[in-house]
Design an enzyme around this catalytic site. Structure first.
Site, mmCIF file in Angstrom:
data_model
loop_
_atom_site.group_PDB
_atom_site.id
_atom_site.type_symbol
_atom_site.label_atom_id
_atom_site.label_comp_id
_atom_site.label_asym_id
_atom_site.label_seq_id
_atom_site.Cartn_x
_atom_site.Cartn_y
_atom_site.Cartn_z
ATOM 1 N N SER A 86 -14.036 24.024 9.563
ATOM 2 C CA SER A 86 -15.234 23.202 9.705
ATOM 3 C C SER A 86 -15.915 23.021 8.349
ATOM 4 O O SER A 86 -15.273 23.099 7.316
ATOM 5 C CB SER A 86 -16.178 23.853 10.716
ATOM 6 N N LEU A 87 -17.231 22.791 8.406
ATOM 7 C CA LEU A 87 -18.060 22.605 7.210
ATOM 8 C C LEU A 87 -17.606 21.421 6.362
ATOM 9 O O LEU A 87 -17.574 21.484 5.128
ATOM 10 C CB LEU A 87 -18.078 23.885 6.362
ATOM 11 N N CYS A 88 -17.231 20.331 7.031
ATOM 12 C CA CYS A 88 -16.849 19.110 6.304
ATOM 13 C C CYS A 88 -17.575 17.890 6.890
ATOM 14 O O CYS A 88 -16.994 16.818 7.033
ATOM 15 C CB CYS A 88 -15.339 18.916 6.329
ATOM 16 N N GLY A 89 -18.826 18.099 7.263
ATOM 17 C CA GLY A 89 -19.632 16.979 7.761
ATOM 18 C C GLY A 89 -19.114 16.447 9.083
ATOM 19 O O GLY A 89 -18.719 17.191 9.977
ATOM 20 N N PHE A 91 -16.393 14.735 9.529
ATOM 21 C CA PHE A 91 -14.970 14.395 9.390
ATOM 22 C C PHE A 91 -14.227 14.573 10.712
ATOM 23 O O PHE A 91 -13.606 13.639 11.228
ATOM 24 C CB PHE A 91 -14.347 15.264 8.293
#
Length: 323
Positions: A86-89, A91
């Site tokens: 995770s932690l990719c907006g 996407f």
């Protein structure tokens, strides 16, 4: 009102979070640079082969193949490209929403079966949660693009299409244009769509990993001027009078599978670069938010500290006057 100790604890916590997001942003920036290099090394061959083959199929009346002929769609396969972490907006959220939209569209049209080829753990988890048929486990491919595994997937899809077990194959992924621009894309993989492939957007910016508003405005202006002029200069028309040796069937049976492999590998590289770009932007935004929060907390801390000092001075002055 929070005490000075509580504010200091909050400042230390936000400062620690800011260090993590800043480090993750730098890691994503480094990975994005490597992903851009991979795309840049592969693009000339893929683009020219695709252009030649598509022009050949479009210009030759006899250039028909099982991979270019459309048929009624009853069974469909979706190759969905997501990430493992995770932690990719937005996407993964955007990809999964488009996947659900495509499935709903084909279900309403009377499609009997939908098979998911999930490239990435997020897509696999979503497909399992929806109760869809998952063709295999391809989580390693999302982190480490492998052309050999792409060839195996493309070969498997081609064999299923030839046998009639699948009537249509589509790709759902992010097309990487620049560090700050990733376009959510839905593309037909089989049968090969000659017209859409010839009109596909090939413009990219692979020279920078900066994703600020100023850089994006510069890229937009550059696309409207320099790129179009350069494209018109570099573009060379292909001769549509082809000489085929040894014969049409042999040439198509060799080139079309090779093009399919490249299409799948290009989509994988696009998705991989888009993931790193999205994570870099998300972590940069988180770092900026942490900086703003730190500024507000330090201001609040100074105000509270000044208020406490003023209160102590008033107490001292009041005690002196009473004495």
């Amino acid at each position: 009102m929070p005490s000075l100790k509580e504010i200091k604890t909050r400042i230390a916590s936000v400062n620690s979070t800011r260090k993590i997001t800043s480090a993750m942003k730098m890691v994503a920036s480094s990975k994005l640079h490597h992903a851009q290099v991979m795309i840049e090394n592969m693009l000339p061959y893929e683009t020219l082969l695709g252009h030649i083959l598509k022009s050949f199929i479009a210009s030759e009346a006899d250039a028909s193949n099982v991979f270019t002929q459309e048929r009624p769609v009853k069974r469909i396969a979706l190759v969905v490209f997501s990430s493992n972490s995770s932690l990719c907006g937005g996407f993964n959220t955007n990809v999964l929403k488009l996947m659900e939209q495509v499935i709903s569209e084909y279900s309403d049209a009377g499609c009997e079966q939908v098979v998911i080829y999930p490239i990435g753990r997020k897509a696999a988890e979503k497909a399992t949660k929806l109760g869809l048929k998952v063709a295999g486990n391809f989580t390693d491919l999302a982190d480490k693009p492998n052309v050999r595994q792409c060839i195996e997937i493309a070969r498997e899809l081609g064999q299923l299409y030839v046998k009639g077990d699948i009537d249509r194959v589509e790709l759902v992924y992010h097309h990487f244009k620049s560090a700050g621009s990733q376009v959510l894309t839905r593309k037909v993989f089989l049968p090969i769509d000659v017209k859409s492939e010839l009109e596909r957007d090939h413009e990219r910016d692979l020279t920078t990993v900066i994703a600020t508003k100023e850089s994006q405005e510069y890229l937009r202006r550059k696309e409207q001027t320099t790129n179009k002029e350069q494209k018109s200069i570099d573009a060379k028309p292909l001769n549509d009078n082809f000489i085929v040796e040894p014969d049409m069937k042999t040439v198509l049976s060799a080139l079309i599978p090779k093009l399919a492999h490249l299409m799948l590998y290009t989509a994988l590289l696009d998705s991989n670069a888009s993931e790193h770009a999205a994570r870099m932007v998300a972590m940069q935004t988180a770092t900026d938010n942490a900086d703003e929060l730190l500024r507000e907390l330090k201001l609040q801390y100074n105000k509270s500290r000044q208020q406490a000092i003023t209160s102590e001075l008033l107490d001292i002055v009041g005690g002196t006057v009473n004495n």
